[in-house]
Structure formats: structure tokens, C-alpha cells
Motif scaffolding. Structure first.
Motif, PDB file in Angstrom:
ATOM      1  N   GLU A 272       0.841  -1.206   0.000  1.00 20.25           N
ATOM      2  CA  GLU A 272       0.000   0.000   0.000  1.00 20.25           C
ATOM      3  C   GLU A 272       0.871   1.249   0.000  1.00 20.25           C
ATOM      4  O   GLU A 272       0.616   2.208  -0.727  1.00 20.25           O
ATOM      5  CB  GLU A 272      -0.859   0.039   1.266  1.00 20.25           C
ATOM      6  N   ASN A 273       1.908   1.230   0.849  1.00 18.29           N
ATOM      7  CA  ASN A 273       2.810   2.390   0.895  1.00 18.29           C
ATOM      8  C   ASN A 273       3.506   2.589  -0.440  1.00 18.29           C
ATOM      9  O   ASN A 273       3.608   3.716  -0.936  1.00 18.29           O
ATOM     10  CB  ASN A 273       3.868   2.191   1.983  1.00 18.29           C
ATOM     11  N   ALA A 274       4.005   1.486  -0.998  1.00 24.65           N
ATOM     12  CA  ALA A 274       4.726   1.595  -2.272  1.00 24.65           C
ATOM     13  C   ALA A 274       3.800   2.206  -3.326  1.00 24.65           C
ATOM     14  O   ALA A 274       4.208   3.079  -4.099  1.00 24.65           O
ATOM     15  CB  ALA A 274       5.208   0.219  -2.706  1.00 24.65           C
ATOM     16  N   VAL A 319       4.648   8.633  12.970  1.00 22.95           N
ATOM     17  CA  VAL A 319       5.732   9.444  12.409  1.00 22.95           C
ATOM     18  C   VAL A 319       5.664   9.351  10.885  1.00 22.95           C
ATOM     19  O   VAL A 319       5.584   8.264  10.328  1.00 22.95           O
ATOM     20  CB  VAL A 319       7.121   8.944  12.891  1.00 22.95           C
ATOM     21  N   ARG A 320       5.684  10.517  10.217  1.00 22.85           N
ATOM     22  CA  ARG A 320       5.673  10.565   8.759  1.00 22.85           C
ATOM     23  C   ARG A 320       6.817  11.470   8.311  1.00 22.85           C
ATOM     24  O   ARG A 320       7.066  12.509   8.915  1.00 22.85           O
ATOM     25  CB  ARG A 320       4.340  11.123   8.257  1.00 22.85           C
ATOM     26  N   ALA A 321       7.512  11.060   7.278  1.00 22.22           N
ATOM     27  CA  ALA A 321       8.618  11.892   6.773  1.00 22.22           C
ATOM     28  C   ALA A 321       8.029  13.137   6.103  1.00 22.22           C
ATOM     29  O   ALA A 321       6.906  13.079   5.587  1.00 22.22           O
ATOM     30  CB  ALA A 321       9.451  11.090   5.779  1.00 22.22           C
ATOM     31  N   GLY A 334       1.018   2.349   9.946  1.00 18.77           N
ATOM     32  CA  GLY A 334       1.235   1.089   9.224  1.00 18.77           C
ATOM     33  C   GLY A 334       2.581   0.452   9.535  1.00 18.77           C
ATOM     34  O   GLY A 334       2.650  -0.748   9.838  1.00 18.77           O
ATOM     35  N   LEU A 335       3.648   1.236   9.474  1.00 19.78           N
ATOM     36  CA  LEU A 335       4.977   0.650   9.664  1.00 19.78           C
ATOM     37  C   LEU A 335       5.219   0.224  11.114  1.00 19.78           C
ATOM     38  O   LEU A 335       5.993  -0.694  11.372  1.00 19.78           O
ATOM     39  CB  LEU A 335       6.062   1.638   9.222  1.00 19.78           C
ATOM     40  N   ALA A 336       4.544   0.907  12.054  1.00 20.13           N
ATOM     41  CA  ALA A 336       4.681   0.493  13.464  1.00 20.13           C
ATOM     42  C   ALA A 336       4.100  -0.909  13.616  1.00 20.13           C
ATOM     43  O   ALA A 336       4.665  -1.769  14.311  1.00 20.13           O
ATOM     44  CB  ALA A 336       3.965   1.478  14.381  1.00 20.13           C
TER      45      ALA A 336
HETATM   46  P1  ADP Z   1       1.419   6.222   6.543  1.00 17.32           P
HETATM   47  O1  ADP Z   1       1.658   5.567   5.229  1.00 17.32           O
HETATM   48  O2  ADP Z   1       0.007   6.162   6.996  1.00 17.32           O
HETATM   49  O3  ADP Z   1       1.998   7.598   6.636  1.00 17.32           O
HETATM   50  P2  ADP Z   1       3.277   4.278   7.583  1.00 17.32           P
HETATM   51  O4  ADP Z   1       3.596   3.935   8.995  1.00 17.32           O
HETATM   52  O5  ADP Z   1       2.881   3.190   6.680  1.00 17.32           O
HETATM   53  O6  ADP Z   1       2.161   5.390   7.641  1.00 17.32           O
HETATM   54  O7  ADP Z   1       4.537   5.021   6.981  1.00 17.32           O
HETATM   55  C1  ADP Z   1       5.192   5.999   7.756  1.00 17.32           C
HETATM   56  C2  ADP Z   1       5.992   6.918   6.869  1.00 17.32           C
HETATM   57  O8  ADP Z   1       7.060   6.203   6.245  1.00 17.32           O
HETATM   58  C3  ADP Z   1       5.234   7.511   5.717  1.00 17.32           C
HETATM   59  O9  ADP Z   1       4.454   8.610   6.110  1.00 17.32           O
HETATM   60  C4  ADP Z   1       6.359   7.902   4.801  1.00 17.32           C
HETATM   61  O10 ADP Z   1       6.994   9.084   5.271  1.00 17.32           O
HETATM   62  C5  ADP Z   1       7.339   6.762   4.968  1.00 17.32           C
HETATM   63  N1  ADP Z   1       7.157   5.707   3.959  1.00 17.32           N
HETATM   64  C6  ADP Z   1       6.628   4.483   4.147  1.00 17.32           C
HETATM   65  N2  ADP Z   1       6.672   3.762   3.004  1.00 17.32           N
HETATM   66  C7  ADP Z   1       7.222   4.573   2.067  1.00 17.32           C
HETATM   67  C8  ADP Z   1       7.544   4.387   0.688  1.00 17.32           C
HETATM   68  N3  ADP Z   1       7.296   3.259   0.043  1.00 17.32           N
HETATM   69  N4  ADP Z   1       8.135   5.430   0.044  1.00 17.32           N
HETATM   70  C9  ADP Z   1       8.392   6.585   0.687  1.00 17.32           C
HETATM   71  N5  ADP Z   1       8.127   6.812   1.996  1.00 17.32           N
HETATM   72  C10 ADP Z   1       7.537   5.809   2.672  1.00 17.32           C
END
Ligand code: ADP
Length: 388
Positions: A272-274, A319-321, A334-336
Motif C-alpha cells: 500500500e505504501n509503495a 511518524v511521517r517523513a 502502518g509501519l509500526a
Molecule cells: P502512513 O503511510 O500512513 O503515513 P506508515 O507507517 O505506513 O504510515 O509510513 C510511515 C511513513 O514512512 C510515511 O508517512 C512515509 O513518510 C514513509 N514511507 C513508508 N513507506 C514509504 C515508501 N514506500 N516510500 C516513501 N516513503 C515511505
């Protein structure tokens, strides 16, 4: 003892940061430093000159020990086990806390007496106590936050289910035709309701894992098949984002001991993230291979990538970048969840990739599953009971 030796011994004791007394094998004073005299206010109350018997000093020292404290013999009161190094923490009547050490002195096999050291550790104990209190308060706050999030997510789920269901009904031609515009409004409602449902289920899963633990169901997992299923589940999303996906994995391999459902959820989150963070025309590659006693799984994309300094933090939850905010909605949960589930399988997950060239998530899972939890053995108290 020659007077020169005595002077040297005295100088050494005075240089020590603790109150110190050297006891002879005949339970007499060999030397005492100023700190010892001051700590127990012995000035003028006891004979502490070299050769003086220790017995009269003992009750004066012990009088400072708080009542209710375990019996701590004072200098000269070590009937048995005097050859053993001993440590104890002793509360005093005035509120101070002392750390007392007894060091037997030996040379060439002969017992030469004992060195008694008393250090004031009141400040350290107070800091430890404050830290403990803060920890308890923080744990309680975290519990309250978790309970609130769980309750709020739960409350949101029911009306949202109703919104989704009525959205589905409205889209059914049996309930009458829709104009193109109405259909696109309805699509937006359904899409956003689905997104909210995903967020809520992530929140519920996170709070549940925090409150009652992981509840994993372990069994043999066919990794290539699980990857294929995860990819198939997300093909719609990947296609809508204008991306194409590649699965590079041997058709079979050692079955992995794990929770298939949760592992597929992990892969789903990474996919989903990708899909979310890769602009149209890009590619998602899932690679997997058994390597020694592990399965290595990699999800790579050609999207916006993860800034170097956020590659660890993004796994800690909420945390989001900075490059992800704005156009890419999300909670940062999601990543947590990914990390928690992977760690519960005894594995690791890392984020990498060259900046600006996409992200690469690497998951390494032991084929045999998590090892039996080994509780760290706590060391028992050092005090043996009879010691001071
Ligand atoms: P969300 O997707 O809801 O923000 P996640 O925990 O899944 O939450 O991801 C956290 C953060 O990690 C994202 O907000 C993004 O900054 C970074 N990230 C995750 N997957 C990717 C990806 N495939 N490419 C770029 N950044 C990513």
C-alpha cells in the motif's frame, strides 16, 4: 605498624571519597578517616586511635541506622564470613542512605583485617525514586491514551460501516440510475470511507496489541504463495495508481513458522505504501529468497523515497517523513504495525534505498519462527543476610 606506614595508610584513607575504617584481625582500629568520624558524629565520643578496641564504636555507628532496617552489624561485628566482600544499602535515621562495603584485606594468604567503606548515596537514591515515579506516571498516561484511542476508534467504526453499506446500496443500479456526476461523488464517498476503515482498523489493531499483546496464531506459511496473495489483494490499487508490479521469488521454499494472516497484512502495508508513494508509471518489485535459516523479503519501489534521517523513526508510530505529508494521506501507523509483527516473528525490518530513487523495505524472518522467550535472569540481592 611503623609510624611511616601508618602515615601512608592515613593519607590513603583521607584521599578516599567515602568514609573509611580499617579493622585489624583482632577487631581493633587500624586507621579511620575524617569522613568516617564526621559521618557518624564520633568526634569526642569514641576512641578511634590506632589499636583502640572497635567494640565500643559499634553501638555509636549503629545508632545512626534507621530502625526497621534489617540488622546491619557495624565494624567489628562480623563473626562469620569476615573474609567475604559484602555490600549493603543502609537507611539512616536522618533520612540519608549509605552504601556500605566491607573488603577483607589479605596478603600472601594471611588475613590482615577489613576495610569498611560508607558512601552517602542519598542523592542517587532520590533520583532513582523520582525516575521510578515518573515511569509509573508515564505508563499510566500511555495506558489512558491507548484506552481512549481504542474507545474512539470503536465508536467511529459503527457509523462508518453504515456509510459504507449505504454507499454500496446507492451504487446498486437496482435502486435507480445515477448521473455520471452523482456516480463520481459516490465513488469519492466510498473511496474515503474505505480509507477511514483502514485507518480505524490499524488504530484498533495497534491499541489491541498494546493492551492485550499480539495474539498471533503460528503455523507453517508458504512464503511464495503468501506473497502472491498479498500482491493479488493489492493489484487493483497498484493498477489504479498507474504502476506495474513484479514478483521475483522461487516458486517454492522452506515453509516459515509464522502467522500467515498477520504476515500478509505486513506485506499488504508495504505494498500500500509503495503504491501510495510512487508516481504513475513507476514500478513495485517484490523479491524473496530463502537465505540460510531466514527468508529475506524485499519490497522496492521507484517513488519519492525516504529521507536518510527518517529511516528508523518511521517505524515508531505516528511518524511521517516531511516528503510524505500533503499529497499522501496517512496516519503513520502502518509501519509500526509492520515492525511489531515482524519482531514477534523474531525478524527484522529496515528501510533503505537511494534518496530520490525510491524506497526499499527489507524484511528478514527466521524460518523456524521466534525462539522461545528467554526471560533475563535477575540477580538476587547481594546481601547474604548475616553481613552488615
Ligand atoms: P502512513 O503511510 O500512513 O503515513 P506508515 O507507517 O505506513 O504510515 O509510513 C510511515 C511513513 O514512512 C510515511 O508517512 C512515509 O513518510 C514513509 N514511507 C513508508 N513507506 C514509504 C515508501 N514506500 N516510500 C516513501 N516513503 C515511505
Amino acid at each position: 605498624m611503623a609510624s611511616e606506614d601508618r602515615d601512608r595508610l592515613q593519607a590513603v584513607l583521607e584521599a578516599l571519597p567515602s568514609a573509611a575504617l580499617v579493622q585489624s584481625p583482632q577487631d581493633r582500629v587500624l586507621a579511620v578517616n575524617r569522613r568516617f568520624v564526621d559521618m557518624f558524629a564520633l568526634d569526642g565520643r569514641a576512641d578511634l586511635s590506632p589499636g583502640a578496641p572497635l567494640r565500643p564504636v559499634v553501638p555509636l555507628v549503629r545508632a545512626a541506622f534507621a530502625t526497621g532496617a534489617p540488622p546491619h552489624p557495624g565494624p567489628g561485628e562480623l563473626p562469620a564470613g569476615r573474609h567475604v566482600h559484602r555490600v549493603a544499602e543502609i537507611p539512616l535515621t536522618d533520612g540519608r542512605v549509605l552504601r556500605r562495603e566491607v573488603e577483607p584485606l589479605r596478603h600472601a594468604g594471611a588475613y590482615l583485617g577489613a576495610l569498611w567503606l560508607f558512601a552517602d548515596i542519598t542523592d542517587r537514591k532520590r533520583r532513582e525514586h523520582d525516575l521510578e515515579r515518573d515511569n509509573v506516571a508515564l505508563t499510566e498516561l500511555a495506558r489512558q491514551r491507548n484506552a481512549f484511542t481504542a474507545a474512539a476508534s470503536h465508536e467511529l467504526r459503527t457509523p462508518l460501516t453504515s456509510i459504507s453499506s449505504f454507499g454500496e446500496l446507492l451504487a446498486d443500479p437496482a435502486f435507480g440510475p445515477l448521473t455520471d456526476e452523482q456516480r463520481s461523488f459516490l465513488d469519492a464517498i466510498r473511496r474515503n470511507a474505505a480509507r477511514m476503515q483502514r485507518v480505524i482498523s490499524d488504530l484498533l489493531l495497534t491499541t489491541r496489541m498494546r493492551a492485550v499483546g499480539p495474539e498471533l496464531e503460528f503455523g507453517p506459511v508458504d512464503v511464495p504463495r503468501m506473497l502472491m496473495d498479498a500482491l493479488m489483494d493489492h493489484m487493483g490499487e497498484i493498477g489504479r495508481a498507474g504502476l506495474f508490479a513484479v514478483l521475483d521469488c522461487p516458486p517454492a521454499g522452506p515453509p516459515l513458522r509464522g502467522d500467515r494472516h498477520r504476515l500478509q497484512h505486513v506485506l499488504g502495508n508495504l505494498l500500500e505504501n509503495a503504491a501510495k508513494f510512487t508516481p504513475a508509471g513507476g514500478r513495485i518489485t517484490v523479491r524473496a529468497a530463502p537465505v540460510g535459516v531466514h527468508w529475506d523479503i524485499e519490497v522496492a519501489d521507484t517513488g519519492i523515497g525516504i529521507p536518510e534521517q527518517y529511516r528508523t523513526e518511521i517505524f515508531s508510530g505516528f511518524v511521517r517523513a516531511p516528503n510524505a505529508t500533503g499529497a499522501h494521506p496517512g496516519t503513520g501507523l502502518g509501519l509500526a504495525i509492520v515492525r511489531t509483527v515482524v519482531q514477534l516473528h523474531g525478524g527484522t525490518v529496515t528501510a533503505g534505498g537511494r534518496e530520490g530513487e525510491g524506497a526499499v523495505f527489507r524484511v528478514r524472518l527466521p524460518v523456524a519462527g521466534p525462539e522461545g522467550a528467554q526471560e533475563g535472569l535477575q540477580e538476587g540481592p547481594q546481601e547474604g543476610g548475616a553481613g552488615p
